[in-house]
Design a protein around this motif. Sequence first.
Motif, PDB file in Angstrom:
ATOM      1  N   UNK A   1     -10.433  28.612  72.586  1.00 55.07           N
ATOM      2  CA  UNK A   1     -11.781  28.762  72.659  1.00 55.07           C
ATOM      3  C   UNK A   1     -12.946  29.165  72.255  1.00 55.07           C
ATOM      4  N   UNK A   2     -13.885  29.269  72.874  1.00 52.93           N
ATOM      5  CA  UNK A   2     -14.972  30.131  71.114  1.00 52.93           C
ATOM      6  C   UNK A   2     -16.903  29.730  72.010  1.00 52.93           C
ATOM      7  N   UNK A   3     -17.367  30.341  72.027  1.00 53.85           N
ATOM      8  CA  UNK A   3     -19.105  30.420  71.764  1.00 53.85           C
ATOM      9  C   UNK A   3     -19.609  31.205  71.439  1.00 53.85           C
ATOM     10  N   UNK A   4     -21.096  30.248  70.577  1.00 54.74           N
ATOM     11  CA  UNK A   4     -21.371  31.821  70.301  1.00 54.74           C
ATOM     12  C   UNK A   4     -23.013  32.515  70.704  1.00 54.74           C
ATOM     13  N   UNK A   5     -23.239  33.461  70.429  1.00 52.76           N
ATOM     14  CA  UNK A   5     -24.300  34.045  70.727  1.00 52.76           C
ATOM     15  C   UNK A   5     -25.122  34.204  69.086  1.00 52.76           C
ATOM     16  N   UNK A   6     -26.700  33.542  69.991  1.00 55.23           N
ATOM     17  CA  UNK A   6     -27.383  33.597  68.342  1.00 55.23           C
ATOM     18  C   UNK A   6     -28.887  34.467  68.966  1.00 55.23           C
ATOM     19  N   UNK A   7     -29.559  35.202  68.152  1.00 57.62           N
ATOM     20  CA  UNK A   7     -30.370  35.667  68.990  1.00 57.62           C
ATOM     21  C   UNK A   7     -31.506  34.622  68.232  1.00 57.62           C
TER      22      UNK A   7
ATOM     23  N   UNK B 267     -27.094  38.209  63.000  1.00 60.69           N
ATOM     24  CA  UNK B 267     -28.084  37.393  63.139  1.00 60.69           C
ATOM     25  C   UNK B 267     -27.192  36.652  64.870  1.00 60.69           C
ATOM     26  N   UNK B 268     -26.013  36.147  64.676  1.00 61.53           N
ATOM     27  CA  UNK B 268     -25.433  34.996  65.687  1.00 61.53           C
ATOM     28  C   UNK B 268     -24.136  36.338  65.589  1.00 61.53           C
ATOM     29  N   UNK B 269     -23.061  35.841  66.407  1.00 59.72           N
ATOM     30  CA  UNK B 269     -21.289  36.433  66.386  1.00 59.72           C
ATOM     31  C   UNK B 269     -20.281  35.131  67.375  1.00 59.72           C
ATOM     32  N   UNK B 270     -19.941  34.803  66.852  1.00 59.73           N
ATOM     33  CA  UNK B 270     -18.706  33.790  67.738  1.00 59.73           C
ATOM     34  C   UNK B 270     -18.026  34.830  68.207  1.00 59.73           C
ATOM     35  N   UNK B 271     -17.692  34.384  69.690  1.00 58.20           N
ATOM     36  CA  UNK B 271     -16.872  35.466  70.323  1.00 58.20           C
ATOM     37  C   UNK B 271     -15.519  33.913  71.053  1.00 58.20           C
ATOM     38  N   UNK B 272     -14.067  34.693  70.757  1.00 58.78           N
ATOM     39  CA  UNK B 272     -12.814  34.057  70.861  1.00 58.78           C
ATOM     40  C   UNK B 272     -11.998  34.134  71.384  1.00 58.78           C
ATOM     41  N   UNK B 273     -11.351  33.480  71.942  1.00 59.81           N
ATOM     42  CA  UNK B 273      -9.932  33.452  72.199  1.00 59.81           C
ATOM     43  C   UNK B 273      -9.061  32.328  72.435  1.00 59.81           C
TER      44      UNK B 273
ATOM     45  N   UNK C 227       0.968  26.749  79.492  1.00 64.95           N
ATOM     46  CA  UNK C 227       0.311  27.450  80.493  1.00 64.95           C
ATOM     47  C   UNK C 227      -0.203  28.140  79.869  1.00 64.95           C
ATOM     48  N   UNK C 228      -0.091  29.396  79.489  1.00 65.15           N
ATOM     49  CA  UNK C 228      -1.494  30.477  79.645  1.00 65.15           C
ATOM     50  C   UNK C 228      -2.859  29.765  78.677  1.00 65.15           C
ATOM     51  N   UNK C 229      -2.403  29.459  78.394  1.00 67.58           N
ATOM     52  CA  UNK C 229      -3.702  28.360  78.051  1.00 67.58           C
ATOM     53  C   UNK C 229      -4.838  28.494  79.079  1.00 67.58           C
ATOM     54  N   UNK C 230      -4.784  27.821  80.098  1.00 65.54           N
ATOM     55  CA  UNK C 230      -5.492  28.057  81.832  1.00 65.54           C
ATOM     56  C   UNK C 230      -5.768  29.354  81.486  1.00 65.54           C
ATOM     57  N   UNK C 231      -4.577  30.607  81.470  1.00 59.90           N
ATOM     58  CA  UNK C 231      -5.580  31.613  82.196  1.00 59.90           C
ATOM     59  C   UNK C 231      -6.681  32.250  80.504  1.00 59.90           C
ATOM     60  N   UNK C 232      -6.207  31.877  79.670  1.00 63.16           N
ATOM     61  CA  UNK C 232      -7.178  31.766  78.564  1.00 63.16           C
ATOM     62  C   UNK C 232      -8.652  31.177  78.619  1.00 63.16           C
ATOM     63  N   UNK C 233      -9.197  30.146  78.917  1.00 61.40           N
ATOM     64  CA  UNK C 233     -10.008  29.665  79.324  1.00 61.40           C
ATOM     65  C   UNK C 233     -10.860  30.527  81.010  1.00 61.40           C
ATOM     66  N   UNK C 234     -10.695  31.078  81.927  1.00 59.51           N
ATOM     67  CA  UNK C 234     -10.466  31.523  83.073  1.00 59.51           C
ATOM     68  C   UNK C 234     -11.316  32.953  82.121  1.00 59.51           C
ATOM     69  N   UNK C 235     -10.582  34.165  81.064  1.00 61.75           N
ATOM     70  CA  UNK C 235     -10.600  34.184  80.760  1.00 61.75           C
ATOM     71  C   UNK C 235     -11.959  34.467  79.995  1.00 61.75           C
ATOM     72  N   UNK C 236     -11.680  33.281  79.216  1.00 57.64           N
ATOM     73  CA  UNK C 236     -12.960  33.615  78.309  1.00 57.64           C
ATOM     74  C   UNK C 236     -14.631  33.354  79.311  1.00 57.64           C
TER      75      UNK C 236
END
Length: 577
Positions: A150-156, A187-193, A279-288
């Motif tokens: 799971x990931x999201x990107x931050x872009x200037x 100019x952009x960073x993709x953050x990931x778990x 099961x752990x993927x649910x914790x991953x999603x909440x943290x991200x």
Amino acid sequence: MRFRSSARLASFAPLAVAGVTLVACAGAHDEGPAPDVAEASSELGSRVGVDQLSTFEPAVSLLDGYEATLDARLTKCVDQVGDRAPLVGQVVQQTTIQLVKNEQELTRDLGVDASVTLKIPFGNVAGTLGIVRSFKESREHVNYLIQSVQSYRVTNLAPVALTPAARDMLDASPSLFFTLCGDRYITDVTYQAKIVALLTFETASEESARTLKGELGANLELGPINADTSIKTQLSNLAKRTDVTARMNVVAQGFDVSADDGVLGISGNVEEKLARMDAVTAKLAASLRADRDRDAQGYATVTLRNAIPAAVGLARYGYATNAPAALEASEAFRTRRDKQRSAERFLRAFAGLESSMDRAYSDEIFPLLVADAEAERQYNVVPPAAPKRFAEEMRRVAEEWSGRFEPDADGTRRSDRRPVQDALAACAEDIRFGTYEACSLDKDPATLPTYVGARAALDEYQRRGRIAKVRTTAASATEVPYPQAVELCQRSNGRLPTVEEANVLAPLVAGTAGGVNRTVWTAAAPNCDPSSGGFPTFVNTSLNNGARCQSRSLFGEVRAAVFCVPQAGPLPKASLL
């Protein structure tokens, strides 16, 4: 114990290997052959000049300067013009599975680049490299990569301008500017778990491997597919087969995970591991999601996040509102870019040697050095070297090559590996200072004396001292008649070894597994066939070594201990290093 990664200092959470052993003696090593340095480089591609790159630098942030060759964050030399907030994208999630055909494909899919392996074991790369190092490439291994990401990107989105200090430096000394600021900025960073698992099936033969791959369908041959419940059920069922050894290496990164989450444990079979991953993927999603929401509220104020930077987008300094015209066409810029490309060729070539020596030591030499008396009998050398008779001979081989390939962190030992490590460190240091002198820019790396010497050492190791663990499908130290030995091997989907293969098993035969007489059955041969009254054996004692053709005597039928080997033999052809 909890693992966290932050924007200032990242930590990783490598998870333990779960080994599920389903045959008597697990396989030795890779086979195959591996691509040479040039092929590996073309597979991974070039970092210099590419505007979207994977990263293992834990502290990267928007508008930082960037050195692509070393995946290094540099001085921030641009400022945002105006107060427009960066765009924080929505979370994207995907769970996939794919067949992994070779190590180059695996490193590409995991975002591991040979030119940034200098950073090991720092930052976010160590856990991912654990997956790469557990990979076994052979015609009898089938490897599947399962990724829940799971990931999201931050872009200037705002215009940028060179800082006053950077603008003055660019005018006064362009070479110093590019050294301190890099040739581009982030100019952009993709953050990931993510949770990543490499599931390896070892089969008894190449044919068995092809059959196993076919049971999961041809679609996996074409690329990643959705890892749905039916696929995971099929994987679990395959792992339960008695003719398969299944191993699963799992790594979790980029989210808050504790040891009580189960997936961190070493126990459990493949089915249990896959269930724990879900099961752990649910914790991953909440943290991200929490990380993403904090960034959306004010990216510039966030100094701690669990999510790790996984990719960066880069822009040229020529886009800055106050940059000199045609900055990228300037002599200083072109000179630096040429030096970067030459340095990258150097780093890739020597990183390939370092990787080969590391695999030889970590995967082949070290396991024998730490083996107990019983386990050390399971090793021998790979052809064309003549097999050794006894375990103490193999230990001497391991000790010799350990001295040549063991990591030399403090520089106190002049091994074959030390000059390679020194060459890499010197080139990397010169890149950081902008000189590039130690990177031999005007020479083909493969012609340099240090490279030639290290390559010769690896070739010598493969020719006369490469160590591998022998494979058997069944064994019996109890001495039995020949027909019973044949039946035992058939039940284990194996066969009796030939005389040549028995020589490879010689240290095992000399141990207690060879029975009281240190003698095992071998396959029938034209000059020694049980149907004609001859019983083929192999004996290995301090007084006798070699094939024997025995016959019935007045004392009754002949008996011997048994080793059964896979159809492909006890020692598959090893891959090139």
